[in-house]
Design an enzyme around this catalytic site. Structure first.
Site, short mmCIF file in Angstrom:
data_model
loop_
_atom_site.label_atom_id
_atom_site.label_comp_id
_atom_site.label_asym_id
_atom_site.label_seq_id
_atom_site.Cartn_x
_atom_site.Cartn_y
_atom_site.Cartn_z
N LYS A 72 -18.69 -20.30 46.98
CA LYS A 72 -20.15 -20.47 46.86
C LYS A 72 -20.55 -21.60 45.90
O LYS A 72 -21.59 -22.22 46.08
CB LYS A 72 -20.81 -19.16 46.39
CG LYS A 72 -20.83 -18.08 47.45
CD LYS A 72 -21.61 -16.86 46.98
CE LYS A 72 -21.52 -15.74 47.98
NZ LYS A 72 -22.38 -14.61 47.66
N ASP A 108 -28.89 -14.86 48.87
CA ASP A 108 -28.51 -13.63 48.16
C ASP A 108 -29.68 -13.10 47.32
O ASP A 108 -29.97 -11.90 47.35
CB ASP A 108 -27.31 -13.88 47.24
CG ASP A 108 -25.99 -13.94 47.98
OD1 ASP A 108 -25.87 -13.28 49.04
OD2 ASP A 108 -25.08 -14.64 47.52
P1 NAP Z 1 -18.38 -11.53 39.44
O1 NAP Z 1 -18.86 -12.96 39.54
O2 NAP Z 1 -16.94 -11.25 39.15
O3 NAP Z 1 -19.30 -10.83 38.33
C1 NAP Z 1 -19.12 -9.51 37.89
C2 NAP Z 1 -19.39 -9.48 36.39
O4 NAP Z 1 -19.39 -8.12 35.93
C3 NAP Z 1 -18.31 -10.23 35.59
O5 NAP Z 1 -18.94 -11.04 34.63
C4 NAP Z 1 -17.54 -9.08 34.95
O6 NAP Z 1 -16.94 -9.48 33.73
C5 NAP Z 1 -18.64 -8.08 34.72
N1 NAP Z 1 -18.17 -6.71 34.47
C6 NAP Z 1 -17.04 -6.11 34.92
N2 NAP Z 1 -16.99 -4.84 34.48
C7 NAP Z 1 -18.12 -4.61 33.75
C8 NAP Z 1 -18.65 -3.50 33.04
N3 NAP Z 1 -18.00 -2.34 33.01
N4 NAP Z 1 -19.83 -3.64 32.41
C9 NAP Z 1 -20.49 -4.81 32.44
N5 NAP Z 1 -20.04 -5.91 33.07
C10 NAP Z 1 -18.87 -5.82 33.74
O7 NAP Z 1 -18.72 -10.75 40.80
P2 NAP Z 1 -20.00 -10.95 41.73
O8 NAP Z 1 -19.66 -11.90 42.81
O9 NAP Z 1 -21.17 -11.20 40.88
O10 NAP Z 1 -20.10 -9.51 42.42
C11 NAP Z 1 -20.42 -8.35 41.67
C12 NAP Z 1 -20.50 -7.15 42.62
O11 NAP Z 1 -21.60 -7.32 43.49
C13 NAP Z 1 -19.26 -6.98 43.51
O12 NAP Z 1 -19.00 -5.61 43.65
C14 NAP Z 1 -19.70 -7.55 44.84
O13 NAP Z 1 -19.03 -6.97 45.95
C15 NAP Z 1 -21.19 -7.16 44.85
N6 NAP Z 1 -22.00 -8.03 45.68
C16 NAP Z 1 -22.78 -7.43 46.64
C17 NAP Z 1 -23.61 -8.20 47.43
C18 NAP Z 1 -24.45 -7.52 48.47
O14 NAP Z 1 -24.97 -8.23 49.37
N7 NAP Z 1 -24.67 -6.24 48.39
C19 NAP Z 1 -23.65 -9.60 47.26
C20 NAP Z 1 -22.84 -10.18 46.26
C21 NAP Z 1 -22.02 -9.38 45.47
P3 NAP Z 1 -15.41 -10.02 33.80
O15 NAP Z 1 -15.42 -11.25 34.64
O16 NAP Z 1 -15.09 -10.27 32.36
O17 NAP Z 1 -14.60 -8.91 34.42
#
Ligand code: NAP
Length: 292
Positions: A72, A108
């Site tokens: 992305k 998104d």
């Molecule tokens: P990402 O870029 O890896 O961001 C996730 C963030 O959450 C990271 O900064 C991570 O820190 C942090 N984190 C992990 N455990 C945590 C906790 N216990 N408390 C607070 N923060 C925490 O992932 P993303 O792409 O944003 O996606 C996040 C989630 O959204 C995923 O499950 C994805 O499948 C979902 N999603 C859904 C949609 C939809 O259309 N429904 C769209 C996009 C994403 P670290 O990097 O230090 O681990």
């Protein structure tokens, strides 16, 4: 028209086998009787092959492409134009090929907004939000909430640097107040008790972490008066009902899971590709069927 002459749409990612997008988009094409002339495919593109794929997209005249993890951000340097909102988020999830000009969009954030409107009947204007996570998805959520005049967004991520960066991006572009919560839970409870909307944009609760909640085992959702409803949106959609959604509902909150955001970001992309209103119900049914 023969199948080989079909206009190609698709999604790129690495991995890509889990994607629900082909099921959603092909169902939409079929519902609008466009399936004889267009087809939506999944392309497994590794980071080192991204540039080659973009060249192929131009040369073969693919109509449009959705972009998922991990491309992305990296894809942006290969595009001819990027919308203001996608630039603000710093990520593109939809590319339209306009006669050789590649234009990047981000659906998104707007997909999230449609999801909370339709599934929670929630309007963020003037509201207080707690946002768990400050990664890619949280950026899209934070920016669209700020653009829609949320009063306050309190951000909590285990990586405090990411929290600070997102808060700074919000306050430098919008009037919304952004609060950085320290990575210890003590302040989080107070902000959740006082907020209107709690959003999980961390992967906690997602398969294979389905026994976990981003709130841990702490009882962080206190019961409220009927007039003071808490709304909860969990971006995770596998499993369909996460532990957070269960915790929220048992505390009397109104909660929805992330499948609707996936469907609405896809529906908005479908309209960008075809210029037609998307059959959202058809796409939602196809996504649900593909998940089971
Ligand atoms: P990402 O870029 O890896 O961001 C996730 C963030 O959450 C990271 O900064 C991570 O820190 C942090 N984190 C992990 N455990 C945590 C906790 N216990 N408390 C607070 N923060 C925490 O992932 P993303 O792409 O944003 O996606 C996040 C989630 O959204 C995923 O499950 C994805 O499948 C979902 N999603 C859904 C949609 C939809 O259309 N429904 C769209 C996009 C994403 P670290 O990097 O230090 O681990």
């Amino acid at each position: 028209m023969r199948g080989t002459n079909k206009k190609i749409l698709g999604v790129i990612g690495d991995p890509i086998s889990h994607t629900l997008s082909p099921a959603m988009h092909n169902a939409a094409l079929k519902a609008l009787k466009l399936d004889a002339e267009m087809e939506y495919k999944a392309f497994h593109v590794k980071p080192g092959d991204l540039k080659n794929f973009i060249n192929t997209l131009r040369q073969k005249g693919y109509l449009g492409i959705n972009v998922t993890v991990p491309h992305k951000v990296a894809v942006m340097e290969h595009l001819d134009e990027i919308t203001k909102f996608a630039k603000l988020i710093g990520a593109v999830n939809t590319i339209k090929n306009e006669d050789g000009k590649l234009v990047g969009y981000n659906t998104d954030g707007p997909g999230f907004l449609e999801a909370i409107k339709h599934k929670l009947s929630f309007n963020p204007t003037g509201k207080k939000v707690v946002l768990l996570g400050a990664g890619g998805a949280a950026r899209a959520v934070g920016m669209i909430l700020a653009e829609n005049q949320a009063a306050q967004i309190a951000i909590f991520d285990i990586d405090e640097q990411k929290t600070e960066t997102l808060a700074q991006q919000i306050t430098s572009n919008f009037k919304t107040k952004a609060v950085c919560l320290p990575s210890k839970n003590n302040e989080l409870a107070g902000y959740i008790a006082d907020c209107d909307l709690l959003v999980n944009a961390t992967p906690i609760g997602m398969h294979p972490l389905e026994k976990a909640s981003p709130l841990g085992t702490l009882e962080l959702i206190p019961p409220r008066q009927a007039a003071d409803t808490l709304y909860v949106y969990d971006l995770v959609y596998v499993p369909k009902e996460t532990l957070l959604i269960q915790q929220a509902r048992s505390a009397g909150a109104i909660a929805a899971s992330g499948l609707s955001m996936l469907v609405y970001q896809g529906a908005l992309a479908f309209t960008i590709f075809t210029g037609l209103p998307a059959p959202v119900g058809v796409m939602e049914q196809a996504a649900e069927k593909a998940l089971t």
